[in-house]
Design a protein around this motif. Sequence first.
Motif, PDB file in Angstrom:
ATOM      1  N   ASP A 163       0.805  -1.221   0.000  1.00 42.22           N
ATOM      2  CA  ASP A 163       0.000   0.000   0.000  1.00 42.22           C
ATOM      3  C   ASP A 163       0.839   1.273   0.000  1.00 42.22           C
ATOM      4  N   SER A 164       2.174   1.138  -0.160  1.00 41.74           N
ATOM      5  CA  SER A 164       3.084   2.295  -0.231  1.00 41.74           C
ATOM      6  C   SER A 164       2.984   3.197   1.003  1.00 41.74           C
ATOM      7  N   GLY A 165       2.684   2.600   2.139  1.00 42.21           N
ATOM      8  CA  GLY A 165       2.630   3.366   3.378  1.00 42.21           C
ATOM      9  C   GLY A 165       1.341   4.118   3.604  1.00 42.21           C
ATOM     10  N   SER A 166       0.305   3.824   2.801  1.00 44.64           N
ATOM     11  CA  SER A 166      -0.958   4.551   2.904  1.00 44.64           C
ATOM     12  C   SER A 166      -1.617   4.358   4.268  1.00 44.64           C
ATOM     13  N   ALA A 167      -1.712   3.112   4.718  1.00 43.35           N
ATOM     14  CA  ALA A 167      -2.344   2.841   6.018  1.00 43.35           C
ATOM     15  C   ALA A 167      -1.560   3.480   7.158  1.00 43.35           C
ATOM     16  N   GLN A 168      -0.242   3.421   7.083  1.00 46.53           N
ATOM     17  CA  GLN A 168       0.594   4.023   8.120  1.00 46.53           C
ATOM     18  C   GLN A 168       0.398   5.535   8.165  1.00 46.53           C
ATOM     19  N   ALA A 169       0.282   6.168   7.004  1.00 47.06           N
ATOM     20  CA  ALA A 169       0.081   7.616   6.947  1.00 47.06           C
ATOM     21  C   ALA A 169      -1.244   8.001   7.588  1.00 47.06           C
ATOM     22  N   ARG A 170      -2.290   7.225   7.333  1.00 49.64           N
ATOM     23  CA  ARG A 170      -3.584   7.516   7.944  1.00 49.64           C
ATOM     24  C   ARG A 170      -3.513   7.367   9.463  1.00 49.64           C
ATOM     25  N   GLY A 171      -2.799   6.351   9.915  1.00 48.97           N
ATOM     26  CA  GLY A 171      -2.626   6.151  11.351  1.00 48.97           C
ATOM     27  C   GLY A 171      -1.894   7.315  11.998  1.00 48.97           C
ATOM     28  N   GLN A 172      -0.870   7.819  11.338  1.00 49.58           N
ATOM     29  CA  GLN A 172      -0.117   8.956  11.860  1.00 49.58           C
ATOM     30  C   GLN A 172      -0.982  10.217  11.903  1.00 49.58           C
ATOM     31  N   ALA A 173      -1.853  10.368  10.908  1.00 48.20           N
ATOM     32  CA  ALA A 173      -2.730  11.537  10.882  1.00 48.20           C
ATOM     33  C   ALA A 173      -3.701  11.509  12.060  1.00 48.20           C
ATOM     34  N   ILE A 174      -4.276  10.345  12.332  1.00 46.25           N
ATOM     35  CA  ILE A 174      -5.199  10.221  13.466  1.00 46.25           C
ATOM     36  C   ILE A 174      -4.466  10.461  14.785  1.00 46.25           C
ATOM     37  N   GLU A 175      -3.278   9.902  14.905  1.00 44.69           N
ATOM     38  CA  GLU A 175      -2.486  10.083  16.119  1.00 44.69           C
ATOM     39  C   GLU A 175      -2.159  11.561  16.348  1.00 44.69           C
ATOM     40  N   PHE A 176      -1.818  12.265  15.288  1.00 40.05           N
ATOM     41  CA  PHE A 176      -1.521  13.692  15.400  1.00 40.05           C
ATOM     42  C   PHE A 176      -2.756  14.460  15.866  1.00 40.05           C
ATOM     43  N   PHE A 177      -3.911  14.170  15.277  1.00 37.51           N
ATOM     44  CA  PHE A 177      -5.129  14.895  15.633  1.00 37.51           C
ATOM     45  C   PHE A 177      -5.505  14.647  17.087  1.00 37.51           C
ATOM     46  N   VAL A 178      -5.443  13.387  17.521  1.00 40.13           N
ATOM     47  CA  VAL A 178      -5.791  13.061  18.902  1.00 40.13           C
ATOM     48  C   VAL A 178      -4.863  13.788  19.884  1.00 40.13           C
ATOM     49  N   SER A 179      -3.606  13.942  19.508  1.00 34.99           N
ATOM     50  CA  SER A 179      -2.628  14.591  20.391  1.00 34.99           C
ATOM     51  C   SER A 179      -2.817  16.104  20.452  1.00 34.99           C
ATOM     52  N   HIS A 180      -3.462  16.690  19.451  1.00 33.96           N
ATOM     53  CA  HIS A 180      -3.564  18.150  19.385  1.00 33.96           C
ATOM     54  C   HIS A 180      -5.005  18.641  19.281  1.00 33.96           C
ATOM     55  N   TRP A 181      -5.972  17.811  19.609  1.00 39.94           N
ATOM     56  CA  TRP A 181      -7.376  18.169  19.397  1.00 39.94           C
ATOM     57  C   TRP A 181      -7.791  19.432  20.135  1.00 39.94           C
ATOM     58  N   SER A 182      -7.198  19.680  21.296  1.00 33.97           N
ATOM     59  CA  SER A 182      -7.591  20.848  22.083  1.00 33.97           C
ATOM     60  C   SER A 182      -7.291  22.164  21.368  1.00 33.97           C
ATOM     61  N   ASN A 183      -6.343  22.132  20.421  1.00 38.32           N
ATOM     62  CA  ASN A 183      -6.018  23.352  19.669  1.00 38.32           C
ATOM     63  C   ASN A 183      -7.134  23.764  18.713  1.00 38.32           C
ATOM     64  N   TYR A 184      -8.036  22.817  18.407  1.00 45.13           N
ATOM     65  CA  TYR A 184      -9.072  23.076  17.407  1.00 45.13           C
ATOM     66  C   TYR A 184     -10.474  22.839  17.971  1.00 45.13           C
ATOM     67  N   ALA A 185     -10.596  22.763  19.283  1.00 46.31           N
ATOM     68  CA  ALA A 185     -11.877  22.412  19.892  1.00 46.31           C
ATOM     69  C   ALA A 185     -12.970  23.418  19.539  1.00 46.31           C
ATOM     70  N   ALA A 186     -12.680  24.708  19.668  1.00 47.19           N
ATOM     71  CA  ALA A 186     -13.701  25.724  19.441  1.00 47.19           C
ATOM     72  C   ALA A 186     -13.612  26.335  18.049  1.00 47.19           C
ATOM     73  N   VAL A 187     -12.414  26.766  17.661  1.00 44.70           N
ATOM     74  CA  VAL A 187     -12.225  27.466  16.387  1.00 44.70           C
ATOM     75  C   VAL A 187     -11.019  26.881  15.668  1.00 44.70           C
ATOM     76  N   GLY A 188     -11.145  26.738  14.349  1.00 42.85           N
ATOM     77  CA  GLY A 188     -10.037  26.214  13.555  1.00 42.85           C
ATOM     78  C   GLY A 188      -9.155  27.314  13.010  1.00 42.85           C
ATOM     79  N   HIS A 189      -8.343  26.953  12.041  1.00 40.94           N
ATOM     80  CA  HIS A 189      -7.356  27.875  11.485  1.00 40.94           C
ATOM     81  C   HIS A 189      -7.720  28.350  10.080  1.00 40.94           C
ATOM     82  N   GLY A 190      -8.936  28.101   9.645  1.00 45.24           N
ATOM     83  CA  GLY A 190      -9.351  28.519   8.308  1.00 45.24           C
ATOM     84  C   GLY A 190      -9.313  27.367   7.319  1.00 45.24           C
ATOM     85  N   LEU A 191     -10.264  27.332   6.409  1.00 45.63           N
ATOM     86  CA  LEU A 191     -10.347  26.243   5.438  1.00 45.63           C
ATOM     87  C   LEU A 191      -9.073  26.143   4.601  1.00 45.63           C
TER      88      LEU A 191
END
Length: 432
Positions: free
Chosen positions: A285-313
């Motif tokens: 899969d050329s690392g596709s599954a691993q990349a998705r896992g890393q993306a989820i891990e990053f979001f879970v670790s930083h979710w509080s930064n985006y709880a109320a307001v994001g950074h723009g589309l």
Amino acid sequence: MSFQLIAWIMLCSGLVVVTRNRPVLTVSAALAVWFLVPAYAAQRVTGVDGGVLGLHPATWILLVALGVHLLVSPRQMSSPVAAHPYVVLAVVLLVAVGAATSVLTGSGGLALLADQVVGPVGAFWLVLAFAGHRDLLLLRGAVLGLVALQCLLALAQWRLGSLIFFTADAQVLYWFDPLTFTRWMGTTDSPLVMSLAICAATPLLAGLQRHSIRFALMGLFLGGCLVAQSRTGAALMVLLVLWVLLRTQMSVVLRLGYVMLMALAGGVVVRSALASGINDRVSDDSGSAQARGQAIEFFVSHWSNYAAVGHGLTSSYDIATLAGLITSLESSYLMYAVDCGIVAATLYFGAQGALILRHGVGARPLGVGLAALVACTLQHTFSGVATANLVGTLTWVLLAMTVAGRAVDPDVAEPVGTAEPAETAPVTAARS
């Protein structure tokens, strides 16, 4: 504003006027333009490449239609708003937060907001305000016909080893190399968008009257899904085909014949060159599954930064790069949560889910509820509505068909597997 854009808006206005007595035709035309003109080639039609006015030509059709019908049919246009206040609240919140943060941060996401939220929700609004039973059948035919056309084009691309149309425009895509690219997508912006469209259209096959047409389209959709090389799409297609066979009214002998023919065709295809690309992706899969896992891990670790307001589309792309991710966050929900905030993203996508839960069971034409569910689910398996493509409009059209389909009088709704009678009364009574 360029002369070409002014000319396109005038053409859109003419279309809306001509179809004013049947606005669902306008929605079908916008859907067709999304399928036939990829977002990366939109400037070919509008003459505008980027910026606030750099909307897809299909979005201009929907915006003009909204403006015209709000002026000439205000009472009818107000019915869906009154019927679905929570959906309106969720959409207004996302648009307000998305627009404000995009302007304040300079993320440049206003065009995306129009292409993936404002225009698509406008299509939803128009369908609910004006669609009768025969209009829903028209939309079903449009979706099936457009997806079939894309499958034929993708198979031709596979045979020729070239995109055929808009090849020069596609080279702006960082992942596209005309010399090495082997995943085919018709004119749908990406192979994953192609796969989503095919999977979402497949449940609609269950309501067709002619078994021969259903079988031919089923085989065509499977072929298109294979050359798009989406592993998730291919696995889901197997389940969807089985669902169609189970839900379609037919004799036991005919059902067994279907199963045998599909099994035989599947065995031949799996051993053919048609499936070689997806077989390679299953083994590597050329690392596709691993990349998705890393993306989820990053979001879970930083979710509080985006709880109320994001950074723009569109800011999620830059944030993913700064975080060292090799891909985007690969999920529409995660990307909108970063862009607009978790609250707004949750309410927006939650509203889509609520519409399916409330209206999906028993909606007509047969299969439309499942079609909407498939589209809503698959958009979160890649960057779906976080980039310009047809996913937003297709998803909201299927949602509108689902809601409107529950409002059709059961006495005139089509029996499973038979032809449907015409009904022209609007179906805005259903409430979420």
